[in-house]
Design a protein around this motif. Structure first.
Motif, PDB file in Angstrom:
ATOM      1  N   VAL A 155      43.149  28.123  21.185  1.00  0.00           N
ATOM      2  CA  VAL A 155      42.037  27.702  20.327  1.00  0.00           C
ATOM      3  C   VAL A 155      41.364  26.456  20.890  1.00  0.00           C
ATOM      4  N   ILE A 156      42.123  25.616  21.596  1.00  0.00           N
ATOM      5  CA  ILE A 156      41.503  24.492  22.287  1.00  0.00           C
ATOM      6  C   ILE A 156      40.694  25.002  23.472  1.00  0.00           C
ATOM      7  N   LEU A 157      41.304  25.862  24.270  1.00  0.00           N
ATOM      8  CA  LEU A 157      40.668  26.381  25.478  1.00  0.00           C
ATOM      9  C   LEU A 157      39.368  27.109  25.167  1.00  0.00           C
ATOM     10  N   ALA A 158      39.328  27.824  24.057  1.00  0.00           N
ATOM     11  CA  ALA A 158      38.138  28.589  23.682  1.00  0.00           C
ATOM     12  C   ALA A 158      36.934  27.701  23.428  1.00  0.00           C
ATOM     13  N   HIS A 159      37.162  26.432  23.085  1.00  0.00           N
ATOM     14  CA  HIS A 159      36.066  25.531  22.750  1.00  0.00           C
ATOM     15  C   HIS A 159      35.726  24.548  23.868  1.00  0.00           C
ATOM     16  N   LEU A 160      36.384  24.680  25.017  1.00  0.00           N
ATOM     17  CA  LEU A 160      36.100  23.798  26.131  1.00  0.00           C
ATOM     18  C   LEU A 160      34.953  24.348  26.979  1.00  0.00           C
ATOM     19  N   PRO A 161      34.265  23.497  27.737  1.00  0.00           N
ATOM     20  CA  PRO A 161      33.200  23.979  28.627  1.00  0.00           C
ATOM     21  C   PRO A 161      33.752  24.956  29.656  1.00  0.00           C
ATOM     22  N   ARG A 162      32.912  25.855  30.102  1.00  0.00           N
ATOM     23  CA  ARG A 162      33.346  26.888  31.054  1.00  0.00           C
ATOM     24  C   ARG A 162      34.014  26.325  32.311  1.00  0.00           C
ATOM     25  N   PRO A 163      33.486  25.246  32.921  1.00  0.00           N
ATOM     26  CA  PRO A 163      34.172  24.724  34.116  1.00  0.00           C
ATOM     27  C   PRO A 163      35.607  24.300  33.838  1.00  0.00           C
ATOM     28  N   ILE A 164      35.878  23.727  32.658  1.00  0.00           N
ATOM     29  CA  ILE A 164      37.247  23.331  32.323  1.00  0.00           C
ATOM     30  C   ILE A 164      38.100  24.564  32.062  1.00  0.00           C
ATOM     31  N   GLN A 165      37.520  25.574  31.414  1.00  0.00           N
ATOM     32  CA  GLN A 165      38.248  26.827  31.210  1.00  0.00           C
ATOM     33  C   GLN A 165      38.685  27.413  32.547  1.00  0.00           C
ATOM     34  N   ASP A 166      37.779  27.394  33.517  1.00  0.00           N
ATOM     35  CA  ASP A 166      38.099  27.963  34.824  1.00  0.00           C
ATOM     36  C   ASP A 166      39.251  27.216  35.496  1.00  0.00           C
ATOM     37  N   LEU A 167      39.286  25.889  35.333  1.00  0.00           N
ATOM     38  CA  LEU A 167      40.382  25.111  35.907  1.00  0.00           C
ATOM     39  C   LEU A 167      41.717  25.509  35.276  1.00  0.00           C
TER      40      LEU A 167
END
Length: 284
Positions: free
Chosen positions: A172-184
């Motif tokens: 649920v945290i990851l879903a709300h992070l910017p795409r570049p952070i998700q990719d990391l």
């Protein structure tokens, strides 16, 4: 509030958000903010002038002037010829803002209520960007339960518990992070001690993000630890994710109808989010 039960994969595949600026900023202040926000939309941390300008919707000359002014004030750092990254001034502003988030004196009562209402363990995680996007458990209400009885070993605390890849509270945290952070985060390895229900495939994991944002929660089935299921909801500061609330129960004790558990978990996350958005007068 309409609540429907959802599993780890109950989501609409794909991202619905766009990372492109809607229209070129007009005022000088808007242009400066657009350059700063461009860094949050680009993958990695160091970018060329033209890449930043394109992400900000500005011409190269205007972007260069803003970047150079920001370098003087520490908002940006120049790394080599024509390449920039966010500077310590931006980090200090972020730390200052997050330092005013609600403390345990305000949040613990909310977790205690969630624990009593559901009979499950109630935990609060916060997002930590240091060393990559991680989660840290800062408070919990578990009654008379011994943490060791639920598999909270030292190894779990420093591996599974901190990874956003494992568990509903991480997703649920990851879903709300910017795409570049998700990719990391998606580029990280799945913690070896994760539960059998952890989502290992990156595409399958990313496909849950839209449903999490749409429904406001996630359900985990033995994702972090064998034999334990969970419901999690994000803690938000307006549209920025600060952490998540997790309700954890033994798998055999999870009811067929999850709506009451989802309701109480959502209410707890919303209450803590409200404290973040509108802190008590004494904390201002």
């Amino acid at each position: 509030m309409k609540i429907t039960s959802a599993s780890a994969t109950d989501a609409v595949p794909g991202q619905t958000r766009t990372d492109a600026p809607r229209k070129p900023p007009s005022s000088l202040a808007a242009r400066a903010f657009a350059v700063q926000q461009a860094f949050t939309r680009l993958p990695g941390d160091v970018h060329a002038l033209r890449t930043i300008a394109a992400a900000a919707g500005l011409d190269d000359a205007t972007t260069h002037r803003i970047l150079q002014t920001g370098v003087t004030d520490g908002v940006f750092e120049q790394v080599g010829r024509g390449r920039y990254r966010l500077g310590t001034g931006t980090a200090r502003a972020g730390v200052q803002a997050m330092a005013h988030s609600p403390g345990s004196a305000s949040t613990h009562g909310i977790l205690e209520h969630l624990h009593r209402a559901t009979g499950g363990l109630a935990l609060l995680y916060v997002l930590s960007p240091f060393g990559g996007a991680k989660r840290l458990c800062t408070d919990y209400a578990i009654g008379d339960t011994d943490p060791a009885d639920v598999g909270m070993t030292a190894e779990d605390v420093v591996s599974v518990s901190r990874s956003l890849r494992a568990g509903a509270s991480g997703r649920v945290i990851l879903a709300h992070l910017p795409r570049p952070i998700q990719d990391l985060v998606l580029a990280e390895e799945v913690p070896p001690t994760a539960g059998p229900g952890v989502i290992r495939d990156n595409d399958e994991l990313a496909a849950t993000f839209d449903g999490i944002r749409r429904l406001g929660f996630a359900v985990g089935r033995q994702e972090c630890m064998p034999g334990w299921d969970s419901v999690a909801a994000p803690v938000l500061w307006h549209d920025a994710v600060m952490g998540s609330v997790l309700m954890l129960k033994p798998s055999p004790e999870m009811p067929a109808d999850l709506r009451p558990l989802i309701y109480h978990t959502l209410k707890a996350a919303e209450s803590i989010s409200a404290l973040t958005t509108n802190p008590p007068a004494a904390a201002r």
